[in-house]
Design a protein around this motif. Sequence first.
Motif, PDB file in Angstrom:
ATOM      1  N   PRO A  75       0.817  -1.228   0.000  1.00 25.61           N
ATOM      2  CA  PRO A  75       0.000   0.000   0.000  1.00 25.61           C
ATOM      3  C   PRO A  75       0.848   1.275   0.000  1.00 25.61           C
ATOM      4  N   ASN A  76       2.038   1.207   0.596  1.00 26.31           N
ATOM      5  CA  ASN A  76       2.850   2.442   0.620  1.00 26.31           C
ATOM      6  C   ASN A  76       3.519   2.730  -0.730  1.00 26.31           C
ATOM      7  N   GLU A  77       3.274   1.860  -1.717  1.00 25.03           N
ATOM      8  CA  GLU A  77       3.792   2.104  -3.072  1.00 25.03           C
ATOM      9  C   GLU A  77       2.696   2.641  -4.007  1.00 25.03           C
ATOM     10  N   ILE A  78       1.508   2.891  -3.465  1.00 24.05           N
ATOM     11  CA  ILE A  78       0.377   3.310  -4.304  1.00 24.05           C
ATOM     12  C   ILE A  78      -0.043   4.740  -3.963  1.00 24.05           C
ATOM     13  N   ALA A  79      -0.138   5.580  -4.999  1.00 24.35           N
ATOM     14  CA  ALA A  79      -0.727   6.923  -4.844  1.00 24.35           C
ATOM     15  C   ALA A  79      -1.909   7.003  -5.793  1.00 24.35           C
ATOM     16  N   PHE A  80      -2.893   7.831  -5.442  1.00 25.92           N
ATOM     17  CA  PHE A  80      -4.028   8.040  -6.344  1.00 25.92           C
ATOM     18  C   PHE A  80      -3.844   9.369  -7.069  1.00 25.92           C
ATOM     19  N   THR A  81      -4.158   9.342  -8.361  1.00 26.36           N
ATOM     20  CA  THR A  81      -4.018  10.526  -9.208  1.00 26.36           C
ATOM     21  C   THR A  81      -5.356  10.748  -9.904  1.00 26.36           C
ATOM     22  N   LYS A  82      -5.353  11.626 -10.922  1.00 25.57           N
ATOM     23  CA  LYS A  82      -6.634  11.771 -11.618  1.00 25.57           C
ATOM     24  C   LYS A  82      -6.697  11.003 -12.936  1.00 25.57           C
ATOM     25  N   ASN A  83      -5.580  10.626 -13.501  1.00 24.96           N
ATOM     26  CA  ASN A  83      -5.606   9.826 -14.732  1.00 24.96           C
ATOM     27  C   ASN A  83      -4.187   9.326 -15.056  1.00 24.96           C
ATOM     28  N   THR A  84      -4.082   8.591 -16.132  1.00 24.88           N
ATOM     29  CA  THR A  84      -2.779   8.060 -16.552  1.00 24.88           C
ATOM     30  C   THR A  84      -1.796   9.191 -16.832  1.00 24.88           C
ATOM     31  N   SER A  85      -2.289  10.185 -17.563  1.00 28.92           N
ATOM     32  CA  SER A  85      -1.406  11.263 -18.024  1.00 28.92           C
ATOM     33  C   SER A  85      -0.816  12.030 -16.850  1.00 28.92           C
ATOM     34  N   GLU A  86      -1.616  12.221 -15.801  1.00 29.38           N
ATOM     35  CA  GLU A  86      -1.063  12.890 -14.624  1.00 29.38           C
ATOM     36  C   GLU A  86       0.042  12.024 -14.012  1.00 29.38           C
ATOM     37  N   GLY A  87      -0.206  10.725 -13.923  1.00 25.90           N
ATOM     38  CA  GLY A  87       0.802   9.820 -13.360  1.00 25.90           C
ATOM     39  C   GLY A  87       2.101   9.849 -14.166  1.00 25.90           C
ATOM     40  N   LEU A  88       1.973   9.860 -15.489  1.00 24.20           N
ATOM     41  CA  LEU A  88       3.177   9.874 -16.339  1.00 24.20           C
ATOM     42  C   LEU A  88       3.916  11.199 -16.190  1.00 24.20           C
ATOM     43  N   ASN A  89       3.177  12.287 -16.104  1.00 24.61           N
ATOM     44  CA  ASN A  89       3.814  13.597 -15.906  1.00 24.61           C
ATOM     45  C   ASN A  89       4.466  13.695 -14.534  1.00 24.61           C
ATOM     46  N   ILE A  90       3.828  13.106 -13.529  1.00 21.02           N
ATOM     47  CA  ILE A  90       4.447  13.076 -12.196  1.00 21.02           C
ATOM     48  C   ILE A  90       5.781  12.343 -12.295  1.00 21.02           C
ATOM     49  N   ALA A  91       5.768  11.204 -12.992  1.00 19.69           N
ATOM     50  CA  ALA A  91       7.007  10.418 -13.131  1.00 19.69           C
ATOM     51  C   ALA A  91       8.071  11.216 -13.874  1.00 19.69           C
ATOM     52  N   ALA A  92       7.675  11.827 -15.001  1.00 12.05           N
ATOM     53  CA  ALA A  92       8.657  12.541 -15.831  1.00 12.05           C
ATOM     54  C   ALA A  92       9.321  13.672 -15.045  1.00 12.05           C
ATOM     55  N   ASN A  93       8.557  14.288 -14.159  1.00  9.21           N
ATOM     56  CA  ASN A  93       9.109  15.419 -13.407  1.00  9.21           C
ATOM     57  C   ASN A  93       9.736  15.011 -12.077  1.00  9.21           C
ATOM     58  N   ALA A  94       9.586  13.719 -11.734  1.00  5.99           N
ATOM     59  CA  ALA A  94      10.154  13.250 -10.466  1.00  5.99           C
ATOM     60  C   ALA A  94      11.562  12.677 -10.641  1.00  5.99           C
ATOM     61  N   VAL A  95      11.819  12.126 -11.822  1.00  6.75           N
ATOM     62  CA  VAL A  95      13.126  11.481 -12.041  1.00  6.75           C
ATOM     63  C   VAL A  95      14.200  12.561 -12.137  1.00  6.75           C
ATOM     64  N   PRO A  96      15.299  12.404 -11.393  1.00  7.16           N
ATOM     65  CA  PRO A  96      16.367  13.409 -11.502  1.00  7.16           C
ATOM     66  C   PRO A  96      17.092  13.266 -12.849  1.00  7.16           C
ATOM     67  N   LEU A  97      16.795  14.144 -13.777  1.00  2.00           N
ATOM     68  CA  LEU A  97      17.388  14.087 -15.124  1.00  2.00           C
ATOM     69  C   LEU A  97      18.169  15.363 -15.376  1.00  2.00           C
ATOM     70  N   ASN A  98      19.362  15.194 -15.928  1.00  4.42           N
ATOM     71  CA  ASN A  98      20.198  16.355 -16.251  1.00  4.42           C
ATOM     72  C   ASN A  98      20.286  16.509 -17.758  1.00  4.42           C
ATOM     73  N   ALA A  99      20.701  17.711 -18.185  1.00  5.86           N
ATOM     74  CA  ALA A  99      20.915  17.940 -19.618  1.00  5.86           C
ATOM     75  C   ALA A  99      21.881  16.877 -20.142  1.00  5.86           C
ATOM     76  N   GLY A 100      21.524  16.269 -21.265  1.00  7.07           N
ATOM     77  CA  GLY A 100      22.373  15.223 -21.848  1.00  7.07           C
ATOM     78  C   GLY A 100      21.913  13.816 -21.495  1.00  7.07           C
ATOM     79  N   ASP A 101      21.107  13.683 -20.421  1.00  4.80           N
ATOM     80  CA  ASP A 101      20.523  12.368 -20.126  1.00  4.80           C
ATOM     81  C   ASP A 101      19.478  12.070 -21.197  1.00  4.80           C
TER      82      ASP A 101
END
Length: 395
Positions: A75-101
Amino acid sequence: MSVSDRIVAVRAQFPVMERLLYLDSAHQTPLATSVRAALEAFYTQGYELAGPKPVWLSRAEDVRRQVARFFNASPNEIAFTKNTSEGLNIAANAVPLNAGDNVVLIEGDHPNNAYAWLNLKRRGVQVRFAKLRDDEIATAQTFAPYIDERTKVITLSHVTFHAGQIHDLAGIGRLCEQRGILLVVDAMQSVGVVPVDVKALGISVLAAGTHKGLLVPQGLGILYVKEGLDALQPAYVGMSSVARPPADYIARPDDLELRADAGRFEYGNLNLPDLHALSASIDLIEGIGVPEILKHVTALGDRLIAHLDELGIALIGPRERGQRAHIYVLKVPVQKWADHFERHRVRVSPERGGIRVSFGMFNTPEDVDRLAEVVRHGLTDGVGDGTSDAAADVD
Ligand SMILES: Cc1ncc(COP(=O)(O)O)c(C=O)c1O
């Protein structure tokens, strides 16, 4: 009751099937009687009691546990969002990515996943698109030529909306594990139809909505974030994201510690009505079992393919068992056939290059035979077969 008896019985939960031939579960679900009852019970409590919110919130935690079991997560690995796209955007902005990655996707996969990552181009992140034919599935080999030491994420749909491929997530998951790459999965089309065991598939982050295979009206999403991925940090923060939410509702600048669990990605009120609906729908789905649902829709697909072969109509996606589940795109001129199906009260979706037929657990072999009859009529009436240029009709 045998599995097939349970499948026949479940059809009674979808009265819409008496009115039309619904073959569009990849678009949205028709409401089931028990899911509607759960929504009505929620609305009645709001209507008559002004809403027992603490009770609703405690039910939301029950549903979190139920969802976690469904995905073999905790259960501690589950969050509720409003849709798939929000979840994917959360992921894209959560991963530490630097220029060139770089991040690797499949060309032509759902645009909302692509946009979530393409949005990072302004930070210098490179987005690479692996090529794949619509009639083949992605495996580790699909991605191997595109990855290097700067690849941080591979992301793809589990089941594709436009051709119905079931990609080999387990193999891709192993590649990611070996190379220290995160595997971010869009499970919108697979959830509720194809078993999704996040551990067995090696998934780091999974995003899904609940309005297709999970049988809930639009507006609720599920986000799985593997325990221990502490480097993933939320772009949005609210009281429910922080480790010690202030009892007096005054935010203190010196106490910004976030929750360690997936709850750090939640930041406001949840879609409580849909969460009630989700509990009822998971009960309904588990009454049959996802592996049985997969077997059932695959068998419907076998029957459809046999009809299509006889009618001389090609399929856009894979034909092989194990590579397809409930989605079948007929290679026919789109607009003419969309009109034909509408005239015959068959609900399907126009798709790139063809007409998408998608099965739910409530569909039967007789539905497939009825569809084939409607196609046969169309061919006799000169609606057109796939030999004309379908691409010209793509919408
Ligand atoms: C594979 C896939 N991903 C994402 C989406 C978008 O879903 P949502 O509206 O939940 O963001 C869809 C919807 O059709 C889809 O089929």
